[in-house]
Design an enzyme around this catalytic site. Structure first.
Site, PDB file in Angstrom:
ATOM      1  CE  LYS A   9      -3.799  -2.159   2.499  1.00 15.44           C
ATOM      2  NZ  LYS A   9      -4.895  -1.427   1.335  1.00 15.44           N
ATOM      3  NE  ARG A  35     -11.496  -9.561  -2.554  1.00 17.56           N
ATOM      4  CZ  ARG A  35     -10.847  -8.634  -3.262  1.00 17.56           C
ATOM      5  NH1 ARG A  35     -11.399  -8.975  -4.907  1.00 17.56           N
ATOM      6  NH2 ARG A  35     -11.668  -7.250  -3.238  1.00 17.56           N
TER       7      ARG A  35
HETATM    8  N1  BES Z   1      -8.274  -3.202   4.272  1.00 18.63           N
HETATM    9  C1  BES Z   1      -8.202  -2.882   2.847  1.00 18.63           C
HETATM   10  C2  BES Z   1      -9.911  -2.637   2.744  1.00 18.63           C
HETATM   11  C3  BES Z   1      -9.933  -1.215   3.218  1.00 18.63           C
HETATM   12  C4  BES Z   1      -9.578  -0.156   2.605  1.00 18.63           C
HETATM   13  C5  BES Z   1     -10.348  -0.861   4.328  1.00 18.63           C
HETATM   14  C6  BES Z   1      -9.900   1.110   2.892  1.00 18.63           C
HETATM   15  C7  BES Z   1     -10.832   0.367   4.970  1.00 18.63           C
HETATM   16  C8  BES Z   1     -10.160   1.210   4.405  1.00 18.63           C
HETATM   17  C9  BES Z   1      -8.461  -4.724   1.988  1.00 18.63           C
HETATM   18  O1  BES Z   1      -7.827  -5.622   2.188  1.00 18.63           O
HETATM   19  C10 BES Z   1      -7.962  -4.449   0.822  1.00 18.63           C
HETATM   20  O2  BES Z   1      -6.619  -3.639   0.716  1.00 18.63           O
HETATM   21  N2  BES Z   1      -8.568  -4.185   0.144  1.00 18.63           N
HETATM   22  C11 BES Z   1      -8.279  -3.828  -1.359  1.00 18.63           C
HETATM   23  C12 BES Z   1      -8.487  -4.471  -2.287  1.00 18.63           C
HETATM   24  C13 BES Z   1      -8.499  -4.302  -4.022  1.00 18.63           C
HETATM   25  C14 BES Z   1      -6.692  -4.645  -4.410  1.00 18.63           C
HETATM   26  C15 BES Z   1      -8.922  -4.930  -5.164  1.00 18.63           C
HETATM   27  C16 BES Z   1      -8.967  -2.159  -1.843  1.00 18.63           C
HETATM   28  O3  BES Z   1      -9.732  -2.687  -1.843  1.00 18.63           O
HETATM   29  O4  BES Z   1      -8.020  -1.287  -2.639  1.00 18.63           O
HETATM   30 MN    MN Z   2      -5.625  -5.457   1.373  1.00 16.30          MN
END
Ligand code: BES
Ligand code: MN
Ligand code: ZN
Length: 497
Positions: A280, A354
Site C-alpha cells: 500500500k 477475501r
Molecule cells: N483492508 C483493505 C480495505 C480497506 C481499505 C479498508 C480502506 C478500510 C479502508 C483491503 O484488504 C484491501 O486492501 N482491499 C483492496 C482490494 C483491491 C486490491 C481489489 C482495496 O480496497 O483497495
Molecule cells: Mn488489503
C-alpha cells in the site's frame, strides 16, 4: 454505571444534575418547563438574552440555582422542533452526557429522554439512554505518559418514566443498551490498539479471557499446524510473509437446545494490512491496524450475547493474521488451493481479506448453520460508495437483507444493501486457476462479495463491508464500535422469533 428507572414526575427526581432541553427559537422541552417555573423563568430567559440558541448538540451548564433545586442543570440544544426525532435526541444526548461527565456530578437525571417522539417507545428510550450513558464514560486506553485527567464522577443515571408500565419496558431497554455498550467498548478497545500489541495471539487471548468470564462460552484456538491440516491454502498464503503466527479462533455460545442450528459470525482479523507484496501507499497506512475491526466486532458481539444470555446458539469464527511483504510472502500470480478445493490465482496480495474469509466461510459449514454473517473491512470501494455513514450489506437472500437493514435502523447503526449478482463474478475470470482474487476497480465492493459468494453456495449468508463505518480517520482517528448495534439487534430479534 447504575441505572434507576423511576416512574412519576421528572423534575421532582433528586439528582446532582438534571439534563433538560430547549429547541431552536427558545421553546423549552416538555421536561424543562417545570424546572423553569421553579426558577421563575430563568431558563426561558436565556434565549432572549442570546445565551442559548438551542442548536442541536449545543450544551450549557447552569449551577448555583438555589435551595430545593438540582445542584446543576445541563441544558441541551434539541435543534428545530419540526425536525426533532430519535436521531436528533441521540445527537443531543451524547454531548449533554459528555458535559455532565466534565462536572463533579455523581448522578444525573435524564429528563430530556422523555421528550415526546412518535413511535419511540419506552423500551427504545431505555436502550438509547443506557448505550449513550455508558459510552459517554468511554476513554481510549492510550499509551500517553502524561498523568491522566480525573475520571468522571458520574456513576448513576436516573431515567424518569411517566408510569410503572413504561418504566418496566424501559428497564428491559436499559439492560439491552448496557450490553450493546459493553460490546462496543470491548470492540473499540481492541481495534484502537496498535498492531504491535494487538497481534493474532492477542486476539486469541482476548477470546480465551472472554470464555473464562462466561460459562456458556467455549473457545478453541487453532494454530498454524491445524490451519495446515484444515487445508486452508488461501488463509496460509496471506500469513506467509509475517513472523506473527496465524490463529483461527472459534467461540461457541450455547444458549439454546443442542440441536438448534447456530448463527455463525465470521470476522476478518487482519491485525495489520500492509498490502503485502502489492504494498500500500505509505499515507494513512497506520489505519490498517483497524483491519481487524470485523474480528473485534464479532468478539464484542459475543460479549454482549453472553451478558444477555440470549436463547440462541451462536458460533464466532475469527481467522487472524498479518499481511506483510517478505522473502517468503505470497506473490502476485501465485496460485493456491482453498479449503473448499477451489483454486485461486492471487493477482493482488492486498485483496487478502477475501482470502482468509473464503476459508473461514467454508469452515463455517461444519456447524450446519442457520445463517452465516461475515463482517469485514473488506474494500476501499465500499468506502467510496457509502462513505462513513452506512455499512454495506451483500446477500443473495432478500429476507436476510431486510432483516439486517431493519436491525441497523432500530439500532441507529445503519446499513445499505449493495448489489450482488452473477455479473460481479465476471471480472474474477482467470486463465490459470478456477478464478482470481481480484477483478478491476469498477464495482469493487460487489466483486469482492461475488468472490465470497463462490464459497457460500447453499448457505443462508450475508456479508457486511464495514470498511467505511468501523473507524474514523483524521483528527478523530479511533474505532467506532460499529456494527455492534446492528449485530446485537439482529440477534435480539432472532431470539424473539
Ligand atoms: N483492508 C483493505 C480495505 C480497506 C481499505 C479498508 C480502506 C478500510 C479502508 C483491503 O484488504 C484491501 O486492501 N482491499 C483492496 C482490494 C483491491 C486490491 C481489489 C482495496 O480496497 O483497495
Ligand atoms: Mn488489503
Ligand atoms: Zn485488508
Amino acid at each position: 454505571m447504575q441505572f434507576q428507572v423511576v416512574s412519576g414526575k421528572a423534575a421532582s427526581t433528586p439528582s446532582d444534575c438534571a439534563v433538560i432541553g430547549a429547541y431552536e427559537g427558545g421553546t423549552l422541552a416538555a421536561s424543562a418547563r417545570e424546572l423553569d417555573r421553579r426558577l421563575n423563568g430563568r431558563i426561558a430567559a436565556l434565549h432572549g438574552r442570546g445565551d442559548f440558541g438551542g442548536k442541536l448538540g449545543d450544551t450549557l451548564l447552569l449551577t448555583d440555582l438555589g435551595e430545593g433545586l438540582p445542584v446543576r442543570i445541563v441544558l441541551a440544544g434539541l435543534g428545530a422542533k419540526a425536525a426533532f426525532g430519535r436521531r436528533a435526541l441521540r445527537r443531543a444526548l451524547a454531548p449533554a452526557l459528555a458535559a455532565v461527565t466534565r462536572t463533579g456530578a455523581r448522578s444525573a437525571s435524564l429528563d430530556i429522554a422523555g421528550e415526546p417522539i412518535r413511535g419511540f417507545d419506552a423500551y427504545a428510550r431505555g436502550r438509547l439512554v443506557a448505550e449513550l450513558a455508558e459510552l459517554a464514560l468511554y476513554r481510549i486506553p492510550d499509551l500517553k505518559t502524561a498523568p491522566k485527567p480525573m475520571p468522571p464522577a458520574l456513576a448513576t443515571i436516573v431515567l424518569p418514566m411517566p408510569d410503572a408500565k413504561s418504566a418496566r419496558a424501559a428497564e428491559l431497554g436499559v439492560e439491552h443498551g448496557a450490553a450493546i455498550a459493553l460490546g462496543i467498548r470491548q470492540t473499540r478497545d481492541l481495534a484502537n490498539l496498535p498492531a504491535n500489541i494487538c497481534t493474532p495471539a492477542y486476539l486469541a487471548n482476548t477470546a480465551r479471557g472472554l470464555a473464562k468470564r462466561h460459562r456458556k462460552l467455549q473457545v478453541t484456538v487453532h494454530g498454524r499446524r491445524q490451519i495446515e491440516k484444515l487445508r486452508m491454502g488461501a488463509f496460509l498464503a496471506v500469513t506467509r510473509g509475517s513472523d506473527e503466527p496465524p490463529q483461527l479462533i472459534v467461540i461457541e455460545y450455547r444458549g439454546a437446545a443442542a440441536g438448534a442450528a447456530p448463527i455463525v459470525l465470521v470476522g476478518k482479523g487482519i491485525t495489520f494490512d500492509s498490502g503485502g507484496i502489492s504494498l500500500k501507499d505509505p499515507g494513512g497506512m497506520d489505519e490498517m491496524k483497524f483491519d481487524m475491526s470485523g474480528a473485534a466486532s464479532v468478539l464484542g458481539t459475543m460479549a454482549a450475547v453472553a451478558q444477555l444470555a440470549l436463547p440462541l446458539n451462536i458460533v464466532c469464527v475469527v481467522p487472524t493474521c498479518e499481511n506483510m511483504p517478505d522473502g517468503r510472502a505470497v506473490k502476485p500470480g501465485d496460485i493456491v488451493k482453498t479449503m473448499s478445493g477451489q483454486t485461486v490465482e492471487i493477482l493482488n496480495t492486498d485483496a487478502e481479506g477475501r482470502l482468509i474469509l473464503c476459508d473461514a466461510l467454508h469452515f463455517a459449514r461444519r456447524f450446519k448453520p442457520a445463517t452465516v454473517l461475515d463482517v469485514a473491512t473488506l474494500t476501499g470501494a465500499c468506502v467510496i460508495a457509502l462513505g462513513p455513514h452506512l455499512s454495506g450489506v451483500f446477500t443473495p437472500d432478500d429476507r436476510l437483507a431486510a432483516e439486517l437493514l431493519a436491525a441497523g435502523t432500530r439500532a441507529d447503526d445503519g446499513a445499505w444493501r449493495m448489489p450482488l449478482t452473477e455479473d460481479y463474478a465476471e471480472p474474477l475470470k482467470s486463465n490459470f486457476a478456477d478464478f482470481a482474487n481480484v477483478g478491476g476497480r469498477e464495482g469493487g465492493a460487489s466483486v469482492a462479495a461475488a468472490y465470497l459468494a463462490k464459497f457460500t453456495q447453499n448457505l443462508n449468508w450475508a456479508h457486511l463491508d464495514i470498511a467505511g463505518t468501523a473507524y474514523l480517520g483524521g483528527a478523530q482517528k479511533s474505532s467506532t464500535g460499529r456494527p455492534i448495534g446492528l449485530l446485537v439487534d439482529f440477534l435480539l430479534a432472532r431470539a424473539q422469533r
